[in-house]
Design a protein around this motif. Structure first.
Motif, PDB file in Angstrom:
ATOM      1  N   TYR A  49      21.668  14.967  17.575  1.00  0.00           N
ATOM      2  CA  TYR A  49      22.523  13.814  17.910  1.00  0.00           C
ATOM      3  C   TYR A  49      23.834  13.752  17.132  1.00  0.00           C
ATOM      4  O   TYR A  49      24.559  12.797  17.270  1.00  0.00           O
ATOM      5  CB  TYR A  49      21.751  12.515  17.649  1.00  0.00           C
ATOM      6  N   ARG A  50      24.105  14.746  16.297  1.00  0.00           N
ATOM      7  CA  ARG A  50      25.215  14.593  15.346  1.00  0.00           C
ATOM      8  C   ARG A  50      26.553  14.307  16.039  1.00  0.00           C
ATOM      9  O   ARG A  50      27.339  13.493  15.579  1.00  0.00           O
ATOM     10  CB  ARG A  50      25.337  15.796  14.417  1.00  0.00           C
ATOM     11  N   ASP A  51      26.817  14.982  17.173  1.00  0.00           N
ATOM     12  CA  ASP A  51      28.131  14.817  17.783  1.00  0.00           C
ATOM     13  C   ASP A  51      28.205  13.677  18.772  1.00  0.00           C
ATOM     14  O   ASP A  51      29.268  13.172  19.070  1.00  0.00           O
ATOM     15  CB  ASP A  51      28.555  16.132  18.454  1.00  0.00           C
ATOM     16  N   ASP A  52      27.060  13.296  19.285  1.00  0.00           N
ATOM     17  CA  ASP A  52      27.058  12.217  20.267  1.00  0.00           C
ATOM     18  C   ASP A  52      25.829  11.335  20.067  1.00  0.00           C
ATOM     19  O   ASP A  52      24.800  11.524  20.723  1.00  0.00           O
ATOM     20  CB  ASP A  52      27.063  12.814  21.690  1.00  0.00           C
TER      21      ASP A  52
ATOM     22  N   VAL B 250      12.042  17.534  10.263  1.00  0.00           N
ATOM     23  CA  VAL B 250      12.155  16.460  11.261  1.00  0.00           C
ATOM     24  C   VAL B 250      13.544  15.823  11.204  1.00  0.00           C
ATOM     25  O   VAL B 250      14.229  15.667  12.216  1.00  0.00           O
ATOM     26  CB  VAL B 250      11.055  15.394  11.051  1.00  0.00           C
ATOM     27  N   MET B 251      13.978  15.478   9.992  1.00  0.00           N
ATOM     28  CA  MET B 251      15.247  14.744   9.847  1.00  0.00           C
ATOM     29  C   MET B 251      16.452  15.620  10.255  1.00  0.00           C
ATOM     30  O   MET B 251      17.335  15.176  10.982  1.00  0.00           O
ATOM     31  CB  MET B 251      15.451  14.273   8.399  1.00  0.00           C
ATOM     32  N   TYR B 252      16.469  16.875   9.780  1.00  0.00           N
ATOM     33  CA  TYR B 252      17.607  17.733  10.150  1.00  0.00           C
ATOM     34  C   TYR B 252      17.574  18.057  11.638  1.00  0.00           C
ATOM     35  O   TYR B 252      18.612  18.238  12.275  1.00  0.00           O
ATOM     36  CB  TYR B 252      17.621  19.020   9.314  1.00  0.00           C
ATOM     37  N   GLY B 253      16.358  18.131  12.202  1.00  0.00           N
ATOM     38  CA  GLY B 253      16.225  18.352  13.650  1.00  0.00           C
ATOM     39  C   GLY B 253      16.909  17.219  14.405  1.00  0.00           C
ATOM     40  O   GLY B 253      17.663  17.444  15.357  1.00  0.00           O
TER      41      GLY B 253
ATOM     42  N   LYS C  95      15.088   7.418  19.474  1.00  0.00           N
ATOM     43  CA  LYS C  95      15.496   8.818  19.291  1.00  0.00           C
ATOM     44  C   LYS C  95      14.463   9.624  18.513  1.00  0.00           C
ATOM     45  O   LYS C  95      14.418  10.837  18.620  1.00  0.00           O
ATOM     46  CB  LYS C  95      16.854   8.863  18.602  1.00  0.00           C
ATOM     47  N   VAL C  96      13.665   8.943  17.712  1.00  0.00           N
ATOM     48  CA  VAL C  96      12.598   9.651  16.988  1.00  0.00           C
ATOM     49  C   VAL C  96      11.376   9.668  17.913  1.00  0.00           C
ATOM     50  O   VAL C  96      10.878   8.614  18.301  1.00  0.00           O
ATOM     51  CB  VAL C  96      12.251   8.928  15.661  1.00  0.00           C
TER      52      VAL C  96
END
Ligand code: HEM
Length: 461
Positions: free
Chosen positions: A223-226, A215-218, A164-165
């Protein structure tokens, strides 16, 4: 001779007043701390820094007491502030949010799980090490630390942070974190200076944090919800957040919690490992006998082929070299704690709120604990040696509840990186004057950045 004064059965710590220690601290802080450790020789030492008066505990019994009672000696206070500012309340914090972080992340780092990933680690390392062929062919010197950072960052990010990164994000994170870790040094060494007072490195630090946050908040946004499938750090954290919106005590398991854990995991998994590996090169240069044995072992085991997971059990001496590197240069060199309630350590009363510092760097160099402590000797870790050693004579990975979760990853990764490089090249050091001297920041690293010329060896393809 015990340095501790006794009055009515109560022991006092050995005191080191500021007027005596300040000149040494200004000249070379690590040497001064080492001197204090040696003089106190296992007794509790009280460091008078004016505004702050931490105790330093070096005796293995005292270290054990502090690390095993992690509920009574917590990661808080002045010395922890600079790190807390960066890593927040996740795996490097305390309390409920720490416990949730540990529960979410630990399954990824069990010996069993890591062993399933070692093949992927070996392939990634082989690929990253292979990129040194260009400079090696042209006899172009490479910076030892930059080479180690590149190899380790790629491996950790690919294997543990997952797909994912993106590679572009990985490229941004590496230098940003490097700036943060280096510039943190002043805040770490002078933690009692208020935030409002500007210090060298502050601006680069803020810029580094800003890039990491972007980068991290991006990632969190995407992906936060799925979080989707994946057995990696990021997916595990997103899943914990979706499954558990709040802790029992009502703390929100927020995007910030994910970000804090990502930064903490990135910091703990990359900087420590690459710094530990950087120590290898000056050490081999100063110990040709150790270098010879290491080269011989790697040559015999790998036979000029790429290093794979199957080679690991046979790389016993390589493993000993890594263990001894972490004895003399334990990169996580200082663990600050604060006592939550009154206690006593070695007969010395401890008040609630007292700062207690633990340092493997000091304990690993105590003549009362180690024979010839300043001599680099990997045979200390030979099979059958050290069975009578105190559990806390050697603790580069800490202990108790906060014991490093990446210990097994590091051990495998370090062996793979060393064997991969030395199965391809013979190193020659440039721009380095022995002996290697340590320099402190958030980690302990060589004060000079040696340049490596890598002479290619014949290889079987
Ligand atoms: C040379 C390599 C490493 C060294 C010397 C090292 C050392 C340490 C030490 C001393 C601690 C305890 C800190 C404390 O008690 O306050 C720690 C904690 C931790 N380490 Fe490592 N570490 C290394 C590599 C790694 C790697 C490769 C990872 C991850 C893949 C990792 C992840 C962690 C985490 C998450 C913690 C916090 C655990 C907790 O508080 O619950 N470390 N490490």
């Amino acid at each position: 001779m015990s340095a501790t004064v006794k009055t009515n059965g109560i022991r006092k710590p050995r005191n080191f007043p500021l007027y005596k220690t300040l000149p040494g601290f200004i000249r070379n802080p690590l040497k001064e701390i080492e001197h204090i450790g040696r003089v106190a020789d296992g007794d509790l030492a009280r460091l008078d820094l004016g505004a702050s008066k931490p105790l330093i505990a070096t005796h293995p019994d005292h270290v054990q007491k502090v690390l095993r009672n992690s509920g009574d000696y917590v990661r808080a206070g002045t010395f922890w502030r600079p790190l807390h500012g960066l890593m927040g309340d996740g795996i490097l914090g305390e309390g409920e949010l720490w416990a949730l972080s540990r529960r979410s992340l630990q399954p990824l780092f069990t010996t069993r799980n890591v062993n399933t990933l070692v093949g992927r680690m070996a392939e990634t390392i082989d690929e990253a090490v292979g990129e040194l062929d260009g400079p090696a062919r042209d006899r172009r010197p490479v910076s030892a630390s930059a080479a180690m950072i590149r190899i380790v960052n790629r491996t950790v990010l690919r294997v543990f942070f997952g797909e994912k990164v993106s590679p572009a994000e990985i490229e941004r994170l590496g230098p940003a974190f490097e700036a943060v870790a280096t510039k943190l040094v002043f805040r770490f060494l002078l933690p009692f200076v208020p935030e409002a007072v500007p210090m060298p490195g502050d601006r680069a630090y803020r810029r580094g944090v800003q890039i990491m946050d972007e980068v991290m908040y991006g990632l969190v946004e995407r992906y936060r919800d799925d979080p989707g499938p994946g057995e990696d750090i990021f997916t595990a954290l997103c899943r914990a957040r979706t499954e558990q919106g709040h802790t029992e005590q009502g703390h929100e398991v927020s995007g910030r919690w994910i970000r804090d854990n990502l930064v903490a995991m990135f910091a703990t998994s990359t900087e420590t490992t690459s710094t530990a590996l950087t120590w290898l090169w000056p050490t081999l240069e100063s110990h040709p006998d150790v270098a010879r044995r290491l080269y011989d072992e790697i040559e015999q085991v790998t036979q000029g082929k790429s290093v794979t997971a199957e080679h690991l059990p046979q790389l016993a001496y390589t493993r000993q070299v890594v263990q001894e590197l972490l004895r003399l240069y334990p990169v996580g060199w200082l663990f600050p704690r604060v006592a939550r309630r009154p206690d006593s350590i070695g007969g010395v009363p401890i008040k609630a709120g007292q700062s207690v510092l633990i340092s493997p760097y000091l304990t690993h160099r105590l003549p009362s604990v180690w024979d010839r402590p300043l001599v680099f000797d990997p045979d200390r870790f030979a099979p059958g040696r050290g069975a009578d050693r105190h559990r806390y004579a050697y603790f580069p990975f800490g202990g108790g509840q906060h014991q490093c979760i990446g210990m097994h990853v590091f051990n495998l990764e370090a062996q793979l990186v060393i064997a991969s490089i030395l199965s391809r090249y013979r190193p020659e050091l440039r721009g380095f004057t022995a002996p290697a001297a340590p320099r402190i920041g958030a980690t302990i690293r060589p004060s000079q950045d040696p340049k490596l010329i890598l002479h290619p060896l014949d290889r079987v393809r």
